[in-house]
Design an enzyme around this catalytic site. Structure first.
Site, PDB file in Angstrom:
ATOM      1  N   ASP A 102       0.845  -1.201   0.000  1.00  0.00           N
ATOM      2  CA  ASP A 102       0.000   0.000   0.000  1.00  0.00           C
ATOM      3  C   ASP A 102       0.878   1.247   0.000  1.00  0.00           C
ATOM      4  OD1 ASP A 102      -2.159  -1.695   0.250  1.00  0.00           O
ATOM      5  OD2 ASP A 102      -2.208  -1.533   2.441  1.00  0.00           O
TER       6      ASP A 102
HETATM    7  N1  URA Z   1      -1.171  -6.063   3.762  1.00  0.00           N
HETATM    8  C1  URA Z   1      -1.685  -4.819   3.840  1.00  0.00           C
HETATM    9  O1  URA Z   1      -2.709  -4.595   4.425  1.00  0.00           O
HETATM   10  N2  URA Z   1      -1.003  -3.814   3.202  1.00  0.00           N
HETATM   11  C2  URA Z   1       0.160  -4.013   2.558  1.00  0.00           C
HETATM   12  O2  URA Z   1       0.732  -3.057   2.028  1.00  0.00           O
HETATM   13  C3  URA Z   1       0.681  -5.312   2.506  1.00  0.00           C
HETATM   14  C4  URA Z   1      -0.003  -6.315   3.121  1.00  0.00           C
END
Ligand code: URA
Length: 234
Positions: A102
């Site tokens: 993310d």
């Molecule tokens: N899980 C999440 O919620 N976000 C990420 O960036 C990676 C794994």
């Protein structure tokens, strides 16, 4: 390989600009001027030059990056800079993140233009362990911590999903700092797992994927090529 394709793979030119360069007499093949786009090039032996500069194919590339926050794992330009904008390599747009993080997640990101290798890393069939460190909004201790670890070990049903998460491992480093090891890569998986446990992730960092951990000397925003051993570990 056709000469126009070779030019577009080995230089910054697109296929149509490669054709134009050929027409303009900017290309030589084994020292002879050449204008025919469809001529076959032996990529192991032939010498192709563009404006006097020898060209070579880029080949497959395997990188690791310490992803900082406020950088996106997308190919399209958007609100934030893209991870590939931090990499100064030719044909950088061919590099694909191997499993996304993310925009607000930091840590280990692998990138490659080898689709088969990427599939080996990300396919749930291969059960490749990914270790995340989550900073939690609510402290978790005692019997609540025991309960959360058991839920994660047994699998959690996430909203809008039909199957529970694969058995995973949760460890509390402090009441508000947890290490979660998962072998899948569902959408926002870590944040959704903690949400299902009644908590909220304030900050998330990926520490490792399989045997590859983020080195201490790789600062946020920096990248390096993977070693042959790291590539072969998948
Ligand atoms: N899980 C999440 O919620 N976000 C990420 O960036 C990676 C794994």
């Amino acid at each position: 390989m056709r000469l126009d394709r070779f030019l577009s793979e080995a230089s910054p030119l697109t296929r149509s600009l490669a054709k134009r360069a050929l027409k303009n007499g900017e290309v030589t093949l084994n020292g002879e001027p050449v204008k025919q786009a469809s001529i076959q090039v032996d990529t192991a032996q032939d010498e192709v030059m563009l404006n006097g500069e020898k060209l070579a194919l880029v080949g497959l590339r395997y990188l690791m990056m310490h992803k900082p926050t406020d950088v996106e794992c997308t190919a399209r330009r958007g609100l934030y800079p893209r991870v590939i904008d931090l990499i100064d390599l030719p044909k950088v747009e061919r590099l694909q993140p191997v499993g996304r993080l993310d925009v607000d997640t930091t840590g280990l990101l692998l990138l490659t233009d080898d689709g088969q290798w990427s599939h080996r890393v990300t396919s749930p069939k291969h059960r490749c362990a990914k270790v995340y460190i989550a900073e939690l909004a609510e402290p978790v201790e005692g019997s609540k911590a025991e309960w959360a670890m058991k839920q994660v070990a047994e699998g959690i049903m996430l909203d809008d999903e039909e199957t529970p998460t694969q058995p995973a491992t949760l460890r509390f480093l402090t009441p508000q700092r947890a290490e979660l090891t998962i072998t899948e890569g569902r959408y926002h998986q870590v944040k959704r797992m903690f949400a299902a446990l009644g908590n909220h992730v304030n900050a998330l960092h990926r520490q490792s994927i399989g045997e590859i951990a983020i080195p201490d000397d790789l600062a946020p925003g920096e990248w390096r090529e993977l070693t042959p051993e790291e590539i072969a570990s998948f």
